[in-house]
Design a protein around this motif. Structure first.
Motif, PDB file in Angstrom:
ATOM      1  N   ARG A  20      -2.950  61.471 -23.715  1.00  0.00           N
ATOM      2  CA  ARG A  20      -2.016  60.459 -23.191  1.00  0.00           C
ATOM      3  C   ARG A  20      -1.083  61.070 -22.143  1.00  0.00           C
ATOM      4  O   ARG A  20      -0.828  60.469 -21.100  1.00  0.00           O
ATOM      5  CB  ARG A  20      -1.209  59.817 -24.315  1.00  0.00           C
ATOM      6  CG  ARG A  20      -1.972  58.790 -25.110  1.00  0.00           C
ATOM      7  CD  ARG A  20      -1.059  57.970 -26.021  1.00  0.00           C
ATOM      8  NE  ARG A  20      -0.159  58.772 -26.814  1.00  0.00           N
ATOM      9  CZ  ARG A  20      -0.427  59.288 -28.015  1.00  0.00           C
ATOM     10  NH1 ARG A  20      -1.606  59.061 -28.560  1.00  0.00           N
ATOM     11  NH2 ARG A  20       0.467  59.998 -28.668  1.00  0.00           N
ATOM     12  N   SER A  23      -3.163  61.964 -18.892  1.00  0.00           N
ATOM     13  CA  SER A  23      -3.728  60.799 -18.208  1.00  0.00           C
ATOM     14  C   SER A  23      -2.657  59.794 -17.803  1.00  0.00           C
ATOM     15  O   SER A  23      -2.595  59.383 -16.643  1.00  0.00           O
ATOM     16  CB  SER A  23      -4.801  60.129 -19.062  1.00  0.00           C
ATOM     17  OG  SER A  23      -4.257  59.593 -20.246  1.00  0.00           O
ATOM     18  N   GLU A  24      -1.789  59.405 -18.728  1.00  0.00           N
ATOM     19  CA  GLU A  24      -0.824  58.349 -18.448  1.00  0.00           C
ATOM     20  C   GLU A  24       0.413  58.848 -17.704  1.00  0.00           C
ATOM     21  O   GLU A  24       0.973  58.126 -16.881  1.00  0.00           O
ATOM     22  CB  GLU A  24      -0.402  57.673 -19.754  1.00  0.00           C
ATOM     23  CG  GLU A  24      -1.547  56.964 -20.441  1.00  0.00           C
ATOM     24  CD  GLU A  24      -1.194  56.458 -21.833  1.00  0.00           C
ATOM     25  OE1 GLU A  24       0.007  56.416 -22.180  1.00  0.00           O
ATOM     26  OE2 GLU A  24      -2.135  56.127 -22.573  1.00  0.00           O
ATOM     27  N   GLN A  25       0.859  60.056 -17.999  1.00  0.00           N
ATOM     28  CA  GLN A  25       2.090  60.536 -17.379  1.00  0.00           C
ATOM     29  C   GLN A  25       1.835  61.413 -16.152  1.00  0.00           C
ATOM     30  O   GLN A  25       2.500  61.257 -15.144  1.00  0.00           O
ATOM     31  CB  GLN A  25       2.941  61.279 -18.405  1.00  0.00           C
ATOM     32  CG  GLN A  25       3.508  60.336 -19.458  1.00  0.00           C
ATOM     33  CD  GLN A  25       4.459  61.053 -20.390  1.00  0.00           C
ATOM     34  OE1 GLN A  25       4.047  61.527 -21.432  1.00  0.00           O
ATOM     35  NE2 GLN A  25       5.703  61.147 -19.987  1.00  0.00           N
ATOM     36  N   ARG A  90       7.088  58.666 -14.115  1.00  0.00           N
ATOM     37  CA  ARG A  90       6.161  58.520 -15.235  1.00  0.00           C
ATOM     38  C   ARG A  90       6.702  59.129 -16.521  1.00  0.00           C
ATOM     39  O   ARG A  90       6.012  59.217 -17.515  1.00  0.00           O
ATOM     40  CB  ARG A  90       4.823  59.169 -14.887  1.00  0.00           C
ATOM     41  CG  ARG A  90       4.080  58.441 -13.795  1.00  0.00           C
ATOM     42  CD  ARG A  90       2.832  59.206 -13.418  1.00  0.00           C
ATOM     43  NE  ARG A  90       2.052  58.464 -12.452  1.00  0.00           N
ATOM     44  CZ  ARG A  90       0.742  58.384 -12.461  1.00  0.00           C
ATOM     45  NH1 ARG A  90       0.046  59.019 -13.375  1.00  0.00           N
ATOM     46  NH2 ARG A  90       0.110  57.699 -11.553  1.00  0.00           N
TER      47      ARG A  90
END
Length: 143
Positions: A20, A23-25, A90
């Protein structure tokens, strides 16, 4: 003969949490997320524009290194100030823009190849963003 760096193992405690984060941050692309016999999970991610990927792993299935023991992995970006702003937006805790002056870190940007931003993943693995020269425009004016 051409030698190309392909994969850097990053030891983590919790593969899902690390997936997470990266990929997300941080904005890496998830290439593979597979489970092997014995409970080994392999998650491969690639930074945008990179030919080299990272692989996350917990335990000896990916790397015998301890979580948080990887330091100094560098990503080169054309604009370290913009990259830092993107990471902050992010939710990534990043340090200030710094450069090396007289052999020591100093605040603020330096010249090309001498501007850095540092951050750690949730396990303490350390990363650096380094500003490199902007890439030339593609032939035909697109870029």
């Amino acid at each position: 003969m051409r030698w190309k760096l392909e994969l850097v193992p990053i030891p983590v405690r919790d593969v899902e949490r690390a997936k997470r984060f990266y990929s997300e941050q941080v904005g890496f692309t998830v290439d593979h997320d597979i489970r092997l016999d014995g409970g080994v999970r392999i998650v491969q991610l690639t930074p945008p524009g990179s030919d080299c990927s990272i692989v996350l792993g917990a335990g000896d299935g990916v790397t015998p290194a301890h979580p948080g023991s990887v330091r100094g992995v560098q990503l080169v970006v054309p604009d370290v100030v913009a990259a830092r702003a993107e990471l902050l937006a992010r939710g990534v805790p990043v340090g200030p823009v710094q450069h090396v002056e007289n052999g020591a870190p100093a605040d603020g940007p330096g010249d090309v190849w001498n501007s850095f931003v540092y951050f750690d993943d949730p396990d303490g693995n350390g990363w650096a963003l380094q500003e490199g020269p902007a890439e030339p425009a593609a032939p035909g004016g697109a870029g």
